[in-house]
Design a protein around this motif. Structure first.
Motif, PDB file in Angstrom:
ATOM      1  N   ARG A   2       4.461   0.191   5.644  1.00  0.00           N
ATOM      2  CA  ARG A   2       4.058  -1.069   5.002  1.00  0.00           C
ATOM      3  C   ARG A   2       4.311  -2.258   5.929  1.00  0.00           C
ATOM      4  O   ARG A   2       3.460  -3.141   6.060  1.00  0.00           O
ATOM      5  CB  ARG A   2       4.810  -1.238   3.688  1.00  0.00           C
ATOM      6  N   ALA A   3       5.458  -2.271   6.611  1.00  0.00           N
ATOM      7  CA  ALA A   3       5.781  -3.387   7.507  1.00  0.00           C
ATOM      8  C   ALA A   3       4.775  -3.476   8.650  1.00  0.00           C
ATOM      9  O   ALA A   3       4.339  -4.568   9.016  1.00  0.00           O
ATOM     10  CB  ALA A   3       7.199  -3.226   8.053  1.00  0.00           C
ATOM     11  N   LEU A   4       4.408  -2.342   9.212  1.00  0.00           N
ATOM     12  CA  LEU A   4       3.414  -2.345  10.291  1.00  0.00           C
ATOM     13  C   LEU A   4       2.058  -2.822   9.791  1.00  0.00           C
ATOM     14  O   LEU A   4       1.388  -3.619  10.462  1.00  0.00           O
ATOM     15  CB  LEU A   4       3.282  -0.948  10.891  1.00  0.00           C
ATOM     16  N   LEU A   5       1.648  -2.326   8.644  1.00  0.00           N
ATOM     17  CA  LEU A   5       0.356  -2.734   8.087  1.00  0.00           C
ATOM     18  C   LEU A   5       0.317  -4.238   7.828  1.00  0.00           C
ATOM     19  O   LEU A   5      -0.700  -4.889   8.060  1.00  0.00           O
ATOM     20  CB  LEU A   5       0.062  -1.969   6.798  1.00  0.00           C
ATOM     21  N   GLN A   6       1.441  -4.805   7.384  1.00  0.00           N
ATOM     22  CA  GLN A   6       1.492  -6.242   7.103  1.00  0.00           C
ATOM     23  C   GLN A   6       1.392  -7.092   8.366  1.00  0.00           C
ATOM     24  O   GLN A   6       1.008  -8.247   8.305  1.00  0.00           O
ATOM     25  CB  GLN A   6       2.763  -6.579   6.331  1.00  0.00           C
ATOM     26  N   THR A   7       1.724  -6.497   9.531  1.00  0.00           N
ATOM     27  CA  THR A   7       1.587  -7.230  10.787  1.00  0.00           C
ATOM     28  C   THR A   7       0.202  -7.077  11.405  1.00  0.00           C
ATOM     29  O   THR A   7      -0.073  -7.618  12.456  1.00  0.00           O
ATOM     30  CB  THR A   7       2.641  -6.779  11.822  1.00  0.00           C
ATOM     31  N   GLY A   8      -0.659  -6.271  10.748  1.00  0.00           N
ATOM     32  CA  GLY A   8      -2.019  -6.106  11.256  1.00  0.00           C
ATOM     33  C   GLY A   8      -2.225  -4.853  12.075  1.00  0.00           C
ATOM     34  O   GLY A   8      -3.321  -4.630  12.600  1.00  0.00           O
ATOM     35  N   PRO A  42       1.235   3.108   0.177  1.00  0.00           N
ATOM     36  CA  PRO A  42       0.008   2.310   0.236  1.00  0.00           C
ATOM     37  C   PRO A  42      -1.221   3.221   0.147  1.00  0.00           C
ATOM     38  O   PRO A  42      -1.233   4.308   0.728  1.00  0.00           O
ATOM     39  CB  PRO A  42       0.061   1.644   1.617  1.00  0.00           C
ATOM     40  N   ALA A  43      -2.212   2.786  -0.582  1.00  0.00           N
ATOM     41  CA  ALA A  43      -3.451   3.564  -0.691  1.00  0.00           C
ATOM     42  C   ALA A  43      -4.210   3.491   0.633  1.00  0.00           C
ATOM     43  O   ALA A  43      -4.270   2.441   1.267  1.00  0.00           O
ATOM     44  CB  ALA A  43      -4.314   3.016  -1.821  1.00  0.00           C
ATOM     45  N   PRO A  44      -4.788   4.590   1.070  1.00  0.00           N
ATOM     46  CA  PRO A  44      -5.561   4.554   2.316  1.00  0.00           C
ATOM     47  C   PRO A  44      -6.840   3.744   2.141  1.00  0.00           C
ATOM     48  O   PRO A  44      -7.411   3.697   1.059  1.00  0.00           O
ATOM     49  CB  PRO A  44      -5.866   6.024   2.595  1.00  0.00           C
ATOM     50  N   ASP A  45      -7.278   3.113   3.228  1.00  0.00           N
ATOM     51  CA  ASP A  45      -8.550   2.391   3.216  1.00  0.00           C
ATOM     52  C   ASP A  45      -9.723   3.349   3.387  1.00  0.00           C
ATOM     53  O   ASP A  45     -10.840   3.052   2.980  1.00  0.00           O
ATOM     54  CB  ASP A  45      -8.593   1.361   4.347  1.00  0.00           C
ATOM     55  N   LEU A  46      -9.449   4.480   4.007  1.00  0.00           N
ATOM     56  CA  LEU A  46     -10.509   5.438   4.296  1.00  0.00           C
ATOM     57  C   LEU A  46      -9.914   6.841   4.288  1.00  0.00           C
ATOM     58  O   LEU A  46      -8.830   7.060   4.822  1.00  0.00           O
ATOM     59  CB  LEU A  46     -11.122   5.166   5.684  1.00  0.00           C
ATOM     60  N   VAL A  47     -10.607   7.764   3.682  1.00  0.00           N
ATOM     61  CA  VAL A  47     -10.236   9.172   3.713  1.00  0.00           C
ATOM     62  C   VAL A  47     -11.424   9.940   4.274  1.00  0.00           C
ATOM     63  O   VAL A  47     -12.550   9.770   3.808  1.00  0.00           O
ATOM     64  CB  VAL A  47      -9.890   9.704   2.300  1.00  0.00           C
ATOM     65  N   VAL A  48     -11.174  10.760   5.277  1.00  0.00           N
ATOM     66  CA  VAL A  48     -12.227  11.558   5.890  1.00  0.00           C
ATOM     67  C   VAL A  48     -11.912  13.019   5.626  1.00  0.00           C
ATOM     68  O   VAL A  48     -10.803  13.492   5.898  1.00  0.00           O
ATOM     69  CB  VAL A  48     -12.301  11.309   7.414  1.00  0.00           C
ATOM     70  N   TYR A  49     -12.855  13.723   5.062  1.00  0.00           N
ATOM     71  CA  TYR A  49     -12.706  15.150   4.779  1.00  0.00           C
ATOM     72  C   TYR A  49     -13.537  15.913   5.790  1.00  0.00           C
ATOM     73  O   TYR A  49     -14.756  15.744   5.865  1.00  0.00           O
ATOM     74  CB  TYR A  49     -13.166  15.444   3.350  1.00  0.00           C
TER      75      TYR A  49
END
Length: 65
Positions: A2-8, A42-49
């Motif tokens: 979460r901390a990394l995602l919040q920094t972009g 955190p929910a993923p923005d993209l899931v690839v199957y």
């Protein structure tokens, strides 16, 4: 995460919540129980199957081990 995602920072994970739930549930465990460890992630923005024929998968090193 979460901390990394919040920094972009963009994170790419080869296995995430859905992968673990699917694997555990396929072993006969209760679906709700399998989902509990992922609550709050955190929910993923993209899931690839990625799908491949079973005979092609069987040719991979360590298949079934």
């Amino acid at each position: 995460m979460r901390a990394l995602l919040q920094t972009g920072v963009t994170l790419i994970a080869d296995r995430y919540a859905y992968s673990g739930v699917a694997y555990s549930e396929s072993k006969g465990l209760d679906l709700t129980w399998c989902q509990r460890p992922d609550v709050g992630l955190p929910a993923p923005d993209l899931v690839v199957y990625l799908d491949m024929p079973p005979d092609a998968a069987a040719q991979r090193v360590g298949y079934g081990a």
